[in-house]
Design an enzyme around this catalytic site. Structure first.
Site, PDB file in Angstrom:
ATOM      1  N   VAL A   1       0.624   0.125   7.478  1.00 55.82           N
ATOM      2  CA  VAL A   1       1.386  -1.274   7.802  1.00 55.82           C
ATOM      3  C   VAL A   1       0.548  -2.352   7.748  1.00 55.82           C
ATOM      4  O   VAL A   1      -0.676  -2.112   7.568  1.00 55.82           O
ATOM      5  CB  VAL A   1       1.915  -0.782   9.073  1.00 55.82           C
TER       6      VAL A   1
ATOM      7  N   LYS B   1      -3.716 -14.220  -7.504  1.00 56.37           N
ATOM      8  CA  LYS B   1      -4.352 -13.573  -8.607  1.00 56.37           C
ATOM      9  C   LYS B   1      -3.257 -13.201  -9.628  1.00 56.37           C
ATOM     10  O   LYS B   1      -1.777 -13.045  -9.275  1.00 56.37           O
ATOM     11  CB  LYS B   1      -5.281 -12.383  -8.154  1.00 56.37           C
TER      12      LYS B   1
ATOM     13  N   ARG C   1       0.464 -14.578  -0.545  1.00 55.83           N
ATOM     14  CA  ARG C   1      -0.263 -14.642   0.797  1.00 55.83           C
ATOM     15  C   ARG C   1      -1.885 -15.185   0.674  1.00 55.83           C
ATOM     16  O   ARG C   1      -2.384 -14.600   0.009  1.00 55.83           O
ATOM     17  CB  ARG C   1      -0.283 -13.188   1.492  1.00 55.83           C
TER      18      ARG C   1
ATOM     19  N   CYS D   1      -6.427  -9.600   1.840  1.00 59.45           N
ATOM     20  CA  CYS D   1      -7.507  -8.723   1.991  1.00 59.45           C
ATOM     21  C   CYS D   1      -8.756  -9.477   2.270  1.00 59.45           C
ATOM     22  O   CYS D   1      -9.574  -9.392   3.439  1.00 59.45           O
ATOM     23  CB  CYS D   1      -7.739  -7.633   1.063  1.00 59.45           C
TER      24      CYS D   1
ATOM     25  N   GLU E   1      -7.670   2.166   2.158  1.00 56.53           N
ATOM     26  CA  GLU E   1      -7.411   1.907   0.849  1.00 56.53           C
ATOM     27  C   GLU E   1      -8.269   0.944   0.113  1.00 56.53           C
ATOM     28  O   GLU E   1      -8.600   0.242   1.015  1.00 56.53           O
ATOM     29  CB  GLU E   1      -5.917   1.522   0.683  1.00 56.53           C
TER      30      GLU E   1
ATOM     31  N   VAL F   1       0.974  -1.160  -0.050  1.00 54.74           N
ATOM     32  CA  VAL F   1       0.066   0.089   0.049  1.00 54.74           C
ATOM     33  C   VAL F   1       0.849   1.261  -0.133  1.00 54.74           C
ATOM     34  O   VAL F   1       0.765   2.069  -0.707  1.00 54.74           O
ATOM     35  CB  VAL F   1      -0.864  -0.078   0.862  1.00 54.74           C
TER      36      VAL F   1
ATOM     37  N   GLU G   1      -4.597  -5.607  -5.658  1.00 54.12           N
ATOM     38  CA  GLU G   1      -2.990  -5.890  -6.306  1.00 54.12           C
ATOM     39  C   GLU G   1      -3.147  -6.589  -7.797  1.00 54.12           C
ATOM     40  O   GLU G   1      -4.045  -6.994  -8.106  1.00 54.12           O
ATOM     41  CB  GLU G   1      -2.482  -7.134  -5.412  1.00 54.12           C
TER      42      GLU G   1
ATOM     43  N   THR H   1      -1.835  -5.612   8.889  1.00 51.50           N
ATOM     44  CA  THR H   1      -2.677  -5.809   9.892  1.00 51.50           C
ATOM     45  C   THR H   1      -3.279  -7.266   9.847  1.00 51.50           C
ATOM     46  O   THR H   1      -4.373  -7.389   9.173  1.00 51.50           O
ATOM     47  CB  THR H   1      -3.836  -4.831  10.308  1.00 51.50           C
TER      48      THR H   1
END
Length: 432
Positions: free
Chosen positions: A87, A328, A335, A265, A155, A13, A159, A89
């Site tokens: 950062v 993707k 991740r 996400c 945000e 990000v 990606e 989370t």
């Protein structure tokens, strides 16, 4: 007037966001701060830890002009007007609330760095990271400083298309008090139309991020559930998706059948929403959203079991080629990739995996630089990521180099079944 903006976090990000801001706001200075000096050196040496199309162009244009990467906290906060916190989370993997609640320890560290700084003027502190609702209250309690105004500005980057998302956002959401919110908005107004900036209270802004990603996860799980029905009755899920996607009330995005959603996400934010519902004893609501998560797990297991059962439950010492390990296409991020879950299932069956991915890297499995190398001696090809490259490979040339029967399992429905079968593959896909 805003003169300097600092972002905490030089990752997926922070790097792209500040690269675009620096390009669109040439009169301001933009600093990206991270305690990881190696990460900062990669950005400064143009050995980018993040792959995004056109990111290199923006950074090359503005690096060391009005865009700087640093691990010096004093330099980062000196005369700073706006500090973004971007950062990681992740979902907690320990203790109370695990694995659904979010781990905000990195947020905590950033806030305490700011708390120790000697501020001489107002600072607008921006929550950019995905956070639990009411994290802003926690941040304010730590800081206890009237000079620092906390706002939420989540945000919504995907990606693989982050630069486009930043340049042409559907919306910019800013939650908080009016004055700091308007000042933050003034940055975006350098390139974002005014009608795309939405002002809310801070809790609505915090909640909007996890709800948005949960809705996207819901759509993926919905079409994946239909793929199972299609296989039973002889329908084609691609055709069904086209039919329902043509309805303007529904739209055609996120209706591509797949082995399951992944990434940093969707799963994380969906679990966070479930945890929020459970925290407030909204059991029925929590159960509804949990069914979206459960369907995703079901789809990954269903595809893995299809591979194992089709190959007669006999994968031991067989070479299996994996095309795609990123969650993707157009990213190097692995991740929470659904591909990893499928691969682990195959390893449990004692299969030997040979990996090819245009951008993603795996330290655990043997990886090849070309698909041609990865298929040699293979019993099956498994497509797990929707890279455009995989649509145009010369599969006819692969057949002679593979063991027979040669299987092809298409977890993204990228290929034309009849064409692949004519080449000699035993072809299996989802919902067809």
């Amino acid at each position: 007037m805003i003169k300097k903006v600092t972002c905490f976090g030089a990752g997926y990000v922070g790097g792209p966001t500040m690269a675009v801001m620096a390009d669109k706001c040439p009169d301001q200075l933009f600093y990206v701060f991270d305690i990881n000096e190696e990460q900062i050196q990669k950005w400064n040496n143009k050995d980018y830890p993040v792959y995004e199309q056109n990111l290199d162009i923006l950074i090359s244009k503005n690096l060391n002009k009005n865009l700087f990467f640093t691990s010096n906290i004093d330099l980062a906060l000196e005369d700073c007007d706006i500090a973004l916190i971007a950062v990681n989370t992740p979902s907690k993997n320990y203790g109370y609330g695990s694995p659904a609640s979010l781990d905000i320890s990195y947020i905590d560290s950033c806030v305490r760095m700011i708390q120790k700084a000697k501020l001489t003027k107002q600072l607008i502190l921006v929550e950019k990271s995905t956070v639990p609702v009411k994290t802003s209250d926690y941040i304010k309690a730590i800081l206890n400083n009237p000079l620092i105004k906390v706002v939420s500005n989540p945000e919504f980057l995907a990606e693989g298309s982050a630069i486009q998302d930043l340049l042409y956002p559907d919306r910019i959401i800013i939650g908080g008090e009016d004055e700091p919110s308007q000042l933050l908005a003034s940055l975006y107004l350098n390139w974002v139309p005014k009608d795309r900036i939405i002002f809310t209270n801070i809790y609505s802004s915090e909640l909007s991020k996890i709800v948005a990603n949960s809705f996207l996860a819901q759509r993926i799980s919905s079409i994946n559930s239909i793929s199972a029905i299609c296989e039973k009755i002889g329908a084609d899920v691609n055709q069904v998706a086209k039919c329902i996607g043509s309805d303007s009330r529904i739209g055609n995005k996120f209706l591509q059948v797949s082995v399951g959603f992944g990434g940093s996400c969707l799963k994380k934010d969906l679990l966070s929403l479930i945890y929020l519902c459970e925290t407030y004893q909204l059991d029925q609501v929590a159960q509804y959203w949990k069914s979206v998560y459960d369907m995703n797990e079901y789809q990954k297991n269903r595809f893995s079991n299809l591979i194992i059962s089709t190959m007669f439950n006999n994968l031991k010492n067989k070479i299996i080629t994996i095309f795609g390990i990123t969650f993707k296409a157009n990213t190097n991020d692995t991740r929470e990739s659904a591909a990893i879950d499928v691969m682990e299932k195959l390893v449990q069956e004692q299969a030997i995996l040979q990996i090819y991915d245009p951008k993603g890297q795996s330290q655990r499995y043997r990886q090849f630089k070309t698909p041609q190398e990865a298929i040699k001696g293979s019993h099956a090809i498994i497509i797990l990521t929707e890279w455009e490259e995989f649509k145009t490979l010369d599969y006819e040339r692969f057949i002679p180099q593979m063991e027979h029967p040669a299987y092809l399992f298409d977890g993204r429905n990228l290929l034309q079944p009849d064409s692949i079968r004519r080449l000699g593959f035993l072809y299996y896909s989802l919902g067809q």
